[in-house]
Design a protein around this motif. Sequence first.
Motif, PDB file in Angstrom:
ATOM      1  N   SER A 151      57.831 -15.600 -27.942  1.00  0.00           N
ATOM      2  CA  SER A 151      58.738 -15.543 -26.802  1.00  0.00           C
ATOM      3  C   SER A 151      59.445 -16.873 -26.646  1.00  0.00           C
ATOM      4  N   GLY A 152      60.737 -16.821 -26.316  1.00  0.00           N
ATOM      5  CA  GLY A 152      61.511 -18.033 -26.100  1.00  0.00           C
ATOM      6  C   GLY A 152      62.398 -17.886 -24.882  1.00  0.00           C
ATOM      7  N   LEU A 153      63.335 -18.811 -24.727  1.00  0.00           N
ATOM      8  CA  LEU A 153      64.205 -18.806 -23.553  1.00  0.00           C
ATOM      9  C   LEU A 153      65.142 -17.608 -23.538  1.00  0.00           C
ATOM     10  N   THR A 154      65.607 -17.198 -24.706  1.00  0.00           N
ATOM     11  CA  THR A 154      66.615 -16.139 -24.756  1.00  0.00           C
ATOM     12  C   THR A 154      66.105 -14.831 -25.339  1.00  0.00           C
ATOM     13  N   ALA A 155      64.923 -14.851 -25.956  1.00  0.00           N
ATOM     14  CA  ALA A 155      64.466 -13.629 -26.627  1.00  0.00           C
ATOM     15  C   ALA A 155      62.949 -13.589 -26.749  1.00  0.00           C
ATOM     16  N   LYS A 156      62.442 -12.386 -27.000  1.00  0.00           N
ATOM     17  CA  LYS A 156      61.037 -12.207 -27.331  1.00  0.00           C
ATOM     18  C   LYS A 156      60.974 -11.516 -28.688  1.00  0.00           C
ATOM     19  N   VAL A 157      59.925 -11.778 -29.438  1.00  0.00           N
ATOM     20  CA  VAL A 157      59.791 -11.198 -30.776  1.00  0.00           C
ATOM     21  C   VAL A 157      58.587 -10.265 -30.786  1.00  0.00           C
ATOM     22  N   LYS A 158      58.793  -9.040 -31.289  1.00  0.00           N
ATOM     23  CA  LYS A 158      57.725  -8.054 -31.323  1.00  0.00           C
ATOM     24  C   LYS A 158      57.633  -7.428 -32.713  1.00  0.00           C
ATOM     25  N   VAL A 159      56.425  -7.048 -33.085  1.00  0.00           N
ATOM     26  CA  VAL A 159      56.215  -6.307 -34.324  1.00  0.00           C
ATOM     27  C   VAL A 159      56.540  -4.850 -34.031  1.00  0.00           C
ATOM     28  N   VAL A 160      57.356  -4.240 -34.903  1.00  0.00           N
ATOM     29  CA  VAL A 160      57.763  -2.850 -34.687  1.00  0.00           C
ATOM     30  C   VAL A 160      57.562  -2.048 -35.974  1.00  0.00           C
ATOM     31  N   ARG A 161      57.408  -0.730 -35.798  1.00  0.00           N
ATOM     32  CA  ARG A 161      57.299   0.159 -36.951  1.00  0.00           C
ATOM     33  C   ARG A 161      58.442   1.162 -36.922  1.00  0.00           C
ATOM     34  N   ASP A 162      59.124   1.285 -38.051  1.00  0.00           N
ATOM     35  CA  ASP A 162      60.177   2.288 -38.181  1.00  0.00           C
ATOM     36  C   ASP A 162      59.536   3.669 -38.099  1.00  0.00           C
ATOM     37  N   SER A 163      59.951   4.459 -37.120  1.00  0.00           N
ATOM     38  CA  SER A 163      59.328   5.764 -36.893  1.00  0.00           C
ATOM     39  C   SER A 163      59.527   6.720 -38.056  1.00  0.00           C
ATOM     40  N   GLU A 164      60.606   6.497 -38.844  1.00  0.00           N
ATOM     41  CA  GLU A 164      60.888   7.395 -39.959  1.00  0.00           C
ATOM     42  C   GLU A 164      60.201   6.957 -41.245  1.00  0.00           C
ATOM     43  N   SER A 165      60.363   5.665 -41.609  1.00  0.00           N
ATOM     44  CA  SER A 165      59.826   5.190 -42.890  1.00  0.00           C
ATOM     45  C   SER A 165      58.400   4.664 -42.796  1.00  0.00           C
ATOM     46  N   GLY A 166      57.989   4.260 -41.597  1.00  0.00           N
ATOM     47  CA  GLY A 166      56.667   3.663 -41.428  1.00  0.00           C
ATOM     48  C   GLY A 166      56.626   2.187 -41.744  1.00  0.00           C
ATOM     49  N   GLU A 167      57.758   1.620 -42.185  1.00  0.00           N
ATOM     50  CA  GLU A 167      57.815   0.191 -42.512  1.00  0.00           C
ATOM     51  C   GLU A 167      57.654  -0.659 -41.244  1.00  0.00           C
ATOM     52  N   VAL A 168      56.984  -1.792 -41.421  1.00  0.00           N
ATOM     53  CA  VAL A 168      56.758  -2.704 -40.293  1.00  0.00           C
ATOM     54  C   VAL A 168      57.721  -3.886 -40.385  1.00  0.00           C
ATOM     55  N   TYR A 169      58.344  -4.237 -39.258  1.00  0.00           N
ATOM     56  CA  TYR A 169      59.314  -5.325 -39.193  1.00  0.00           C
ATOM     57  C   TYR A 169      59.038  -6.188 -37.959  1.00  0.00           C
ATOM     58  N   ALA A 170      59.831  -7.254 -37.819  1.00  0.00           N
ATOM     59  CA  ALA A 170      59.828  -8.053 -36.598  1.00  0.00           C
ATOM     60  C   ALA A 170      61.158  -7.819 -35.893  1.00  0.00           C
ATOM     61  N   ALA A 171      61.105  -7.564 -34.596  1.00  0.00           N
ATOM     62  CA  ALA A 171      62.329  -7.351 -33.814  1.00  0.00           C
ATOM     63  C   ALA A 171      62.495  -8.478 -32.808  1.00  0.00           C
ATOM     64  N   LYS A 172      63.631  -9.140 -32.862  1.00  0.00           N
ATOM     65  CA  LYS A 172      63.950 -10.166 -31.878  1.00  0.00           C
ATOM     66  C   LYS A 172      64.792  -9.498 -30.806  1.00  0.00           C
ATOM     67  N   ILE A 173      64.249  -9.398 -29.615  1.00  0.00           N
ATOM     68  CA  ILE A 173      64.877  -8.663 -28.519  1.00  0.00           C
ATOM     69  C   ILE A 173      65.402  -9.671 -27.512  1.00  0.00           C
ATOM     70  N   TYR A 174      66.703  -9.694 -27.334  1.00  0.00           N
ATOM     71  CA  TYR A 174      67.328 -10.686 -26.462  1.00  0.00           C
ATOM     72  C   TYR A 174      67.164 -10.281 -25.006  1.00  0.00           C
ATOM     73  N   ARG A 175      66.819 -11.238 -24.194  1.00  0.00           N
ATOM     74  CA  ARG A 175      66.535 -10.984 -22.786  1.00  0.00           C
ATOM     75  C   ARG A 175      67.800 -10.614 -22.018  1.00  0.00           C
ATOM     76  N   SER A 176      67.668  -9.676 -21.099  1.00  0.00           N
ATOM     77  CA  SER A 176      68.765  -9.344 -20.187  1.00  0.00           C
ATOM     78  C   SER A 176      68.661 -10.268 -18.983  1.00  0.00           C
ATOM     79  N   LYS A 177      69.800 -10.711 -18.483  1.00  0.00           N
ATOM     80  CA  LYS A 177      69.834 -11.585 -17.321  1.00  0.00           C
ATOM     81  C   LYS A 177      70.619 -10.919 -16.196  1.00  0.00           C
ATOM     82  N   SER A 178      70.180 -11.173 -14.966  1.00  0.00           N
ATOM     83  CA  SER A 178      70.900 -10.617 -13.826  1.00  0.00           C
ATOM     84  C   SER A 178      72.260 -11.271 -13.673  1.00  0.00           C
ATOM     85  N   CYS A 179      72.363 -12.537 -14.102  1.00  0.00           N
ATOM     86  CA  CYS A 179      73.636 -13.259 -14.027  1.00  0.00           C
ATOM     87  C   CYS A 179      74.535 -12.827 -15.186  1.00  0.00           C
TER      88      CYS A 179
END
Length: 305
Positions: free
Chosen positions: A18-46
């Motif tokens: 987790s950082g100031l602008t994003a969090k990183v999560k391990v994800v699995r592709d529902s179709e292929s089953g492959e595992v990746y890392a997803a960097k998800i950028y934070r939403s801000k109210s401003c």
Amino acid sequence: MTNKSTLDDYTILEKIGSGLTAKVKVVRDSESGEVYAAKIYRSKSCEASSRNIIRTADNEIANLQQISHPNVIKLICSNKSGEYVKKSGERYSCAYIVMEFCPNGNFYETIRNIGRFNENISRFYFHQLINAIDAAHQRHIVHRDLKLENLLLDGDYNLKVTDFGFSASVFDKDGSRMLRTHLGTEGYMAPELYMNINYYGESVDVFAAGVILFIFRSVNPPFSRANMSDRIYEILVKNPKKFWGLYSRNKPQNYYSEEFKSLIMGMLHPNPERRFTIYDIKNHPWYNGPIASLEEVQSIFRRNA
């Protein structure tokens, strides 16, 4: 209600960063089953903050798309309007990028757990780091936030440079090679960044790589910040012999070879005009010394598992 949160067609497995602008999560592709890392950028109210985050995402995506190298994290896909669904059923829109997953953590954790590397293993990883930086620079991209936490270990224990959120073109808006935005992580930032003057992005990356190499051999960083207000940094600049004497305490005689010292001093030179270039590094005697094999590198991790 669901058992797992989802990100579009990916199932969320766990959070790994987790950082100031994003969090990183391990994800699995529902179709292929492959595992990746997803960097998800934070939403801000401003609204202005949200626009800045989207610009950061756009910048990282655009620059990663230009670099193809085995020691640079591979971009799989991206989406600026993805849908995140929590286990509770709550939904929200977010920007994200999906990258290859490096299961063996980062170099901050590695150094903390294993300790310092010998010269041959240091060279193994330093070669991979310099080759990754060189690949980016050849595409006219500078990283600007090289640090242990942004160096990952893949499944085979090879180095991967990640987090290009602060990356930029080597050319400023006016077309010059002098950049103006001062950013990075204290301890890895070159002295010119603390002086609030324009700087060469390539030289800033070299300085950070010099700090990283020093930590490979020493565990601890060479100084807290590259500013003359830092006592150790001042000693490095004014009295290198005393600097190396301080760090040689409680270590075997000649622990730091003269060639190693020469390379570090060239990469950490306070004057960016005299600091080593990638060409200088690759032609330096220490760089071209004996290097560990991948099998030798993997063995140290197996011993410490």
